[in-house]
Design an enzyme around this catalytic site. Structure first.
Site, PDB file in Angstrom:
ATOM      1  N   CYS A 201       0.835  -1.193   0.000  1.00 15.36           N
ATOM      2  CA  CYS A 201       0.000   0.000   0.000  1.00 15.36           C
ATOM      3  C   CYS A 201       0.878   1.253   0.000  1.00 15.36           C
ATOM      4  CB  CYS A 201      -0.892  -0.014   1.238  1.00 15.36           C
ATOM      5  SG  CYS A 201      -1.836   1.508   1.464  1.00 15.36           S
ATOM      6  N   CYS A 204       0.230   3.212   3.516  1.00 17.82           N
ATOM      7  CA  CYS A 204       0.706   2.751   4.838  1.00 17.82           C
ATOM      8  C   CYS A 204       1.759   1.649   4.774  1.00 17.82           C
ATOM      9  CB  CYS A 204      -0.478   2.281   5.684  1.00 17.82           C
ATOM     10  SG  CYS A 204      -1.083   0.629   5.228  1.00 17.82           S
ATOM     11  N   CYS A 217      -6.347  -1.961   0.560  1.00 16.75           N
ATOM     12  CA  CYS A 217      -5.385  -2.269   1.616  1.00 16.75           C
ATOM     13  C   CYS A 217      -6.151  -2.786   2.822  1.00 16.75           C
ATOM     14  CB  CYS A 217      -4.582  -1.029   1.991  1.00 16.75           C
ATOM     15  SG  CYS A 217      -3.526  -1.286   3.437  1.00 16.75           S
ATOM     16  N   CYS A 220      -5.157  -0.191   6.135  1.00 12.96           N
ATOM     17  CA  CYS A 220      -5.570   1.209   6.361  1.00 12.96           C
ATOM     18  C   CYS A 220      -6.860   1.574   5.620  1.00 12.96           C
ATOM     19  CB  CYS A 220      -4.461   2.174   5.952  1.00 12.96           C
ATOM     20  SG  CYS A 220      -4.248   2.380   4.159  1.00 12.96           S
ATOM     21  N   ASP A 338      21.069   0.745 -15.855  1.00 10.12           N
ATOM     22  CA  ASP A 338      20.841  -0.460 -15.059  1.00 10.12           C
ATOM     23  C   ASP A 338      19.923  -1.408 -15.843  1.00 10.12           C
ATOM     24  OD1 ASP A 338      19.917  -2.345 -13.264  1.00 10.12           O
ATOM     25  OD2 ASP A 338      19.377  -0.918 -11.698  1.00 10.12           O
TER      26      ASP A 338
END
Length: 412
Positions: A201, A204, A217, A220, A338
């Protein structure tokens, strides 16, 4: 600009003129379009030039990890039904390139602007957009752009309290979190095939639950908002529940999603979905993407895919096996240096395709394909790869600078 008195100060006019001259010199020297260097020079002479150029335009900003350039083009086509449009159609999407594009649109009513994710908050501050389209956020150029949660936080802070209408994809939790700081959001159910950047999430850090197409989520209560626009198969559903057929020459589910978001943006400016979607049919290719070209007496379809989410969508639209596939990967500055993202792509989707590998980082890609138990051949260049391909249209998938190399080689 659009019948108004000229908003440009003498200094701004000088900056525009100088920028155009530098861009023309760059083009004459064969160094590309010149839009970035021209814009840099113009902004040096007048740091407020972007804001001045935007002040008499109805501005739309488009930002995302994937699909920015195509969606910008679709929105521009739709809005041309309502007036002249200026746009950075070739994808120069940082402030210098955007300034250069706007400097060329003195009679425009609308400015439809693709913005690099890192620069969205700053460009929004300068251009006072009427509408901002947020499509998706996923890992891309990790050495340059940092991780997606930080980008989402940057958007969330930069757009907090924005006067713009935000048109946002409710299927991407990172986008929803970023857009939720704005008071005026139109939610579009545009779908999300790649989910690996949104398992935790953003609010949170809890684990996201993903039943079916929904998400929330469990810790939360942060959850998918209810959309007012939606992609449904080959149709866009508008807020009244009407289904409008999507007319596109561009292939794949991702482009239908781009069209759905574009129709929602067009409606903000009073262009009805039917008109917007019909105008989008005119777009055949976007900066070379999806073009079918002839090279060495073979048909090659050029497909750009820059990161795991893009490769996943692209694999879903290539011709079925045994269509030959050429993969090309570079890791230059514009790609991100990368290449660890190659390990996040599911190459088993290419099983049954003859695969040929080229590009600066062809050996990185070869190792990845080996681990995925794919049959492939490493080639020195495009010419050799095409000569080795069995019959059939050749699908060529490349990341950013590799795609530019390919376009130069095939004369596109």
């Amino acid at each position: 600009m659009a019948g108004n008195s000229d908003p440009l100060t003498p200094r701004a006019k000088l900056a525009v003129t100088a920028g155009k001259a530098v861009a023309a010199a760059s083009r004459a020297a064969g160094r590309g379009s010149g839009s970035v260097i021209g814009g840099r020079v113009a902004l040096k002479l007048d740091p407020d030039l972007l804001a001045r150029l935007a002040q008499n335009l109805d501005v739309v900003l488009v930002s995302a990890t994937n699909g920015k350039t195509t969606t910008t083009r679709l929105i521009a086509e739709a809005l041309r039904a309502a007036g002249p449009v200026v746009s950075n159609a070739l994808g120069a999407n940082m402030p210098a390139g955007i300034t250069s594009a706007l400097a060329g649109g003195s009679d425009a009513k609308f400015g439809v602007i693709e913005v690099d994710e890192k620069y969205l908050a700053g460009v929004a501050r300068d251009t006072s957009p009427k509408c901002i389209a947020l499509l998706n956020l996923s890992r891309d150029q990790l050495d340059r752009a940092a991780e997606t949660r930080m980008l989402a936080e940057n958007w969330r802070e930069g757009l907090a309290g924005s006067k713009a209408v935000i048109v946002a994809n409710c299927d991407d939790p990172l986008v929803v979190w970023a857009a939720s700081s704005s008071p005026n959001v139109i939610w579009v159910a545009a779908g999300q095939m790649w989910k690996d950047d949104a398992w935790s999430c953003p609010s949170c850090g809890g684990v996201m639950q993903r039943p079916g197409d929904d998400w929330f989520c469990g810790e939360c209560g942060f959850r998918r908002p209810t959309p007012t626009w939606a992609l449904s198969g080959d149709h866009v559903l508008d807020p009244h529940g009407s289904a409008w057929p999507i007319h596109l020459q561009l292939p794949g589910r991702a482009n239908k999603a781009n069209a759905a978001s574009s129709a929602a943006v067009a409606a903000v400016f009073g262009v009805p979905p039917q008109v917007a979607l019909e105008r989008m049919y005119q777009v055949q290719a976007v900066a070379g993407r999806y073009d079918v070209v002839q090279f060495q007496n073979r048909d090659l379809r050029l497909l750009l895919a820059k990161n795991p989410a893009g490769w996943l969508e692209t694999f879903s639209l290539i011709d079925p096996p045994p269509a030959p596939v050429i993969l090309s990967v570079n890791a230059r500055g514009a790609d991100g240096t990368d290449t660890s993202w190659l390990w996040d792509v599911d190459y088993t989707r290419l099983t049954g395709h003859p695969i040929f590998v080229i590009g600066d980082r062809k050996l990185d890609l070869a190792v990845r394909l080996e681990v995925a138990n794919q049959h492939f051949q490493v080639c020195d260049n495009l010419d050799q790869a095409v000569q080795m391909c069995p019959p059939g249209r050749i699908e060529v998938i490349a990341n950013y600078t590799a795609f530019q190399d390919l376009r130069r080689r095939v004369g596109n």
